[in-house]
Design a protein around this motif. Sequence first.
Motif, PDB file in Angstrom:
ATOM      1  N   LEU A 139       0.945  -1.100   0.094  1.00  0.00           N
ATOM      2  CA  LEU A 139      -0.001  -0.019  -0.209  1.00  0.00           C
ATOM      3  C   LEU A 139       0.833   1.260  -0.014  1.00  0.00           C
ATOM      4  O   LEU A 139       1.662   1.544   0.918  1.00  0.00           O
ATOM      5  N   ARG A 140       0.933   2.011  -0.970  1.00  0.00           N
ATOM      6  CA  ARG A 140       1.443   3.165  -1.236  1.00  0.00           C
ATOM      7  C   ARG A 140       0.908   4.447  -1.017  1.00  0.00           C
ATOM      8  O   ARG A 140      -0.317   4.742  -1.314  1.00  0.00           O
ATOM      9  N   ASP A 141       1.576   5.459  -0.676  1.00  0.00           N
ATOM     10  CA  ASP A 141       1.073   6.905  -0.619  1.00  0.00           C
ATOM     11  C   ASP A 141      -0.214   7.111   0.058  1.00  0.00           C
ATOM     12  O   ASP A 141      -1.075   7.715  -0.175  1.00  0.00           O
ATOM     13  N   LEU A 142      -0.485   6.563   1.281  1.00  0.00           N
ATOM     14  CA  LEU A 142      -1.718   6.258   1.987  1.00  0.00           C
ATOM     15  C   LEU A 142      -1.757   7.721   2.693  1.00  0.00           C
ATOM     16  O   LEU A 142      -0.757   8.301   3.396  1.00  0.00           O
ATOM     17  N   GLU A 143      -2.830   8.406   2.525  1.00  0.00           N
ATOM     18  CA  GLU A 143      -2.864   9.585   3.115  1.00  0.00           C
ATOM     19  C   GLU A 143      -4.440   9.957   4.057  1.00  0.00           C
ATOM     20  O   GLU A 143      -5.280   9.553   3.382  1.00  0.00           O
ATOM     21  N   VAL A 144      -4.289  10.283   4.928  1.00  0.00           N
ATOM     22  CA  VAL A 144      -5.594  10.590   5.699  1.00  0.00           C
ATOM     23  C   VAL A 144      -6.332  11.578   5.210  1.00  0.00           C
ATOM     24  O   VAL A 144      -5.783  12.756   5.076  1.00  0.00           O
ATOM     25  N   ILE A 145      -7.666  11.233   4.860  1.00  0.00           N
ATOM     26  CA  ILE A 145      -8.262  12.375   4.276  1.00  0.00           C
ATOM     27  C   ILE A 145      -9.678  12.578   4.960  1.00  0.00           C
ATOM     28  O   ILE A 145     -10.438  13.641   4.445  1.00  0.00           O
ATOM     29  N   TRP A 146      -9.794  12.051   6.084  1.00  0.00           N
ATOM     30  CA  TRP A 146     -11.130  12.298   6.824  1.00  0.00           C
ATOM     31  C   TRP A 146     -10.797  12.033   8.228  1.00  0.00           C
ATOM     32  O   TRP A 146     -10.229  10.825   8.337  1.00  0.00           O
ATOM     33  N   GLU A 147     -11.218  12.873   9.401  1.00  0.00           N
ATOM     34  CA  GLU A 147     -10.996  12.434  10.796  1.00  0.00           C
ATOM     35  C   GLU A 147     -12.287  12.605  11.467  1.00  0.00           C
ATOM     36  O   GLU A 147     -13.064  13.405  11.258  1.00  0.00           O
ATOM     37  N   GLN A 148     -12.449  11.374  12.034  1.00  0.00           N
ATOM     38  CA  GLN A 148     -13.650  11.569  13.247  1.00  0.00           C
ATOM     39  C   GLN A 148     -13.284  12.276  14.238  1.00  0.00           C
ATOM     40  O   GLN A 148     -12.122  12.409  14.612  1.00  0.00           O
ATOM     41  N   ASP A 149     -14.084  12.962  15.011  1.00  0.00           N
ATOM     42  CA  ASP A 149     -13.928  13.795  16.346  1.00  0.00           C
ATOM     43  C   ASP A 149     -13.761  12.940  17.402  1.00  0.00           C
ATOM     44  O   ASP A 149     -14.171  11.839  17.431  1.00  0.00           O
ATOM     45  N   PRO A 150     -12.551  13.337  17.976  1.00  0.00           N
ATOM     46  CA  PRO A 150     -11.812  12.226  18.887  1.00  0.00           C
ATOM     47  C   PRO A 150     -12.670  12.179  20.407  1.00  0.00           C
ATOM     48  O   PRO A 150     -13.536  13.196  20.500  1.00  0.00           O
ATOM     49  N   ALA A 151     -12.624  11.113  20.916  1.00  0.00           N
ATOM     50  CA  ALA A 151     -13.327  11.093  22.185  1.00  0.00           C
ATOM     51  C   ALA A 151     -12.409  10.339  23.232  1.00  0.00           C
ATOM     52  O   ALA A 151     -11.564   9.327  22.905  1.00  0.00           O
ATOM     53  N   ALA A 152     -12.707  10.240  24.248  1.00  0.00           N
ATOM     54  CA  ALA A 152     -11.915   9.500  25.302  1.00  0.00           C
ATOM     55  C   ALA A 152     -12.195   7.908  25.520  1.00  0.00           C
ATOM     56  O   ALA A 152     -11.309   7.325  25.932  1.00  0.00           O
ATOM     57  N   GLY A 153     -13.468   7.565  25.076  1.00  0.00           N
ATOM     58  CA  GLY A 153     -13.707   6.273  25.107  1.00  0.00           C
ATOM     59  C   GLY A 153     -13.107   5.298  24.100  1.00  0.00           C
ATOM     60  O   GLY A 153     -12.276   5.902  23.086  1.00  0.00           O
ATOM     61  N   ARG A 175     -19.560   6.876  19.655  1.00  0.00           N
ATOM     62  CA  ARG A 175     -18.395   6.862  20.535  1.00  0.00           C
ATOM     63  C   ARG A 175     -18.732   6.572  21.962  1.00  0.00           C
ATOM     64  O   ARG A 175     -18.311   6.964  22.879  1.00  0.00           O
ATOM     65  N   GLN A 176     -20.001   5.890  22.090  1.00  0.00           N
ATOM     66  CA  GLN A 176     -20.790   5.922  23.291  1.00  0.00           C
ATOM     67  C   GLN A 176     -20.881   7.203  24.009  1.00  0.00           C
ATOM     68  O   GLN A 176     -21.191   7.056  25.471  1.00  0.00           O
ATOM     69  N   GLU A 177     -20.896   8.348  23.460  1.00  0.00           N
ATOM     70  CA  GLU A 177     -21.229   9.516  24.048  1.00  0.00           C
ATOM     71  C   GLU A 177     -22.793  10.098  23.940  1.00  0.00           C
ATOM     72  O   GLU A 177     -23.056  10.791  24.628  1.00  0.00           O
ATOM     73  N   GLN A 178     -23.426   9.273  23.021  1.00  0.00           N
ATOM     74  CA  GLN A 178     -24.945   9.584  23.040  1.00  0.00           C
ATOM     75  C   GLN A 178     -25.435  10.756  22.443  1.00  0.00           C
ATOM     76  O   GLN A 178     -25.789  10.878  21.142  1.00  0.00           O
ATOM     77  N   THR A 179     -25.179  11.785  23.302  1.00  0.00           N
ATOM     78  CA  THR A 179     -25.934  12.928  22.872  1.00  0.00           C
ATOM     79  C   THR A 179     -25.158  13.639  21.712  1.00  0.00           C
ATOM     80  O   THR A 179     -26.004  14.422  20.908  1.00  0.00           O
TER      81      THR A 179
END
Length: 373
Positions: A139-153, A175-179
Amino acid sequence: MAAVTLLLTGCTGGPTSVTSDDRAGQAPSTATTAEDFRVTEHGEFDQGWAMSFLPGSDHLLITQRGGELLLRDQTTGQVTEVAGVPPVNDGGQGGLHDVAPGATHAEDGTVYLSWVRDHPAGSQGVVGRGTLDVDRSELRDLEVIWEQDPAAGTGHYALRLLVHDDHLYVTSGDRQEQTPAQDTADNLGGVVRLTPDGDPAPGNPWADAGGSAAELWTIGHRNPLGIAEDPQGRIWVSEMGPRDGDELNLLDEGGNYGWPEASMGRHYDGGDIPDHGVDDGFVPPAAYWVPAISPASLLIYRGDRFDGWRGSALVGGLSGQVMVRAELHDQTATVVREWDMGERIRALAEAPDGAIWVLEDGPGGRLLELTPA
């Protein structure tokens, strides 16, 4: 490993809301029917999580939650680990999640990959795009193109991928945060619609709000672990409910699917959640399961090898240890068939020849090929 073949018989499915208290222990019917399978085993995998057939080639890609991307030659059965995969955070429900070929994969090798990585706020789901060299298993040239909002769980990442109609859809758990599932200010508890480059797709329902809201296609989801397109181009999502109340949903632009304000299940502590109602403003599920089957995958069959199945949804269950076939209608779905698989089912995929491939969950989970008996 030599292929092993056996016969799996099915049982007639009940209504979409069932009442048995022990779905995992339900035995299959012993009657031979026209929809029984010939099951061929093709080896075992360590916490297999997702799989996808590569167009224009005779290969199957398989992810393992611990961080391995495997390339299986369907002609020889040889399995090779793909180099160039990023490190993953595999705590809880994290790890290497889904893999999907891009729309132009047959020409340029484009693939999308989703995984969980470390983050100062805890952990974060991401999607990357790269180029797969099948001959070199690289796998070549892998680039992150989207990020999920982070959470503690460490749960409810979802991160299932669908390439459809020049867009990339990503399921994003709560992310088990519900709201946050009811808040368009973040991208948790929703399904996002992106361009192939990972940007918010023009015309999204909350595009004018900017930020994470511009990515969202639907909201009010809990842990959507399956996403698929039907032959009419509609998009469906299978979703784990709380304590019971698992759902199959037809996505509608801008739709709010209710979580955590409405559900056919209840909280794990026994607390009530209002059922979906006619006038509650939320999109009700097309089908739901009580008790839970814990749907971890969704396949909408597009072939003709299984007579009468074209356009049916196939759902794999974890706690239920079942595979379910549901017929899809305009806004609803009807469960018509259920098979006790005897193991937790993590992923389903349709092969180019119309066979159905099944990946069991956990260490030593088998890769199975289902064909008509």
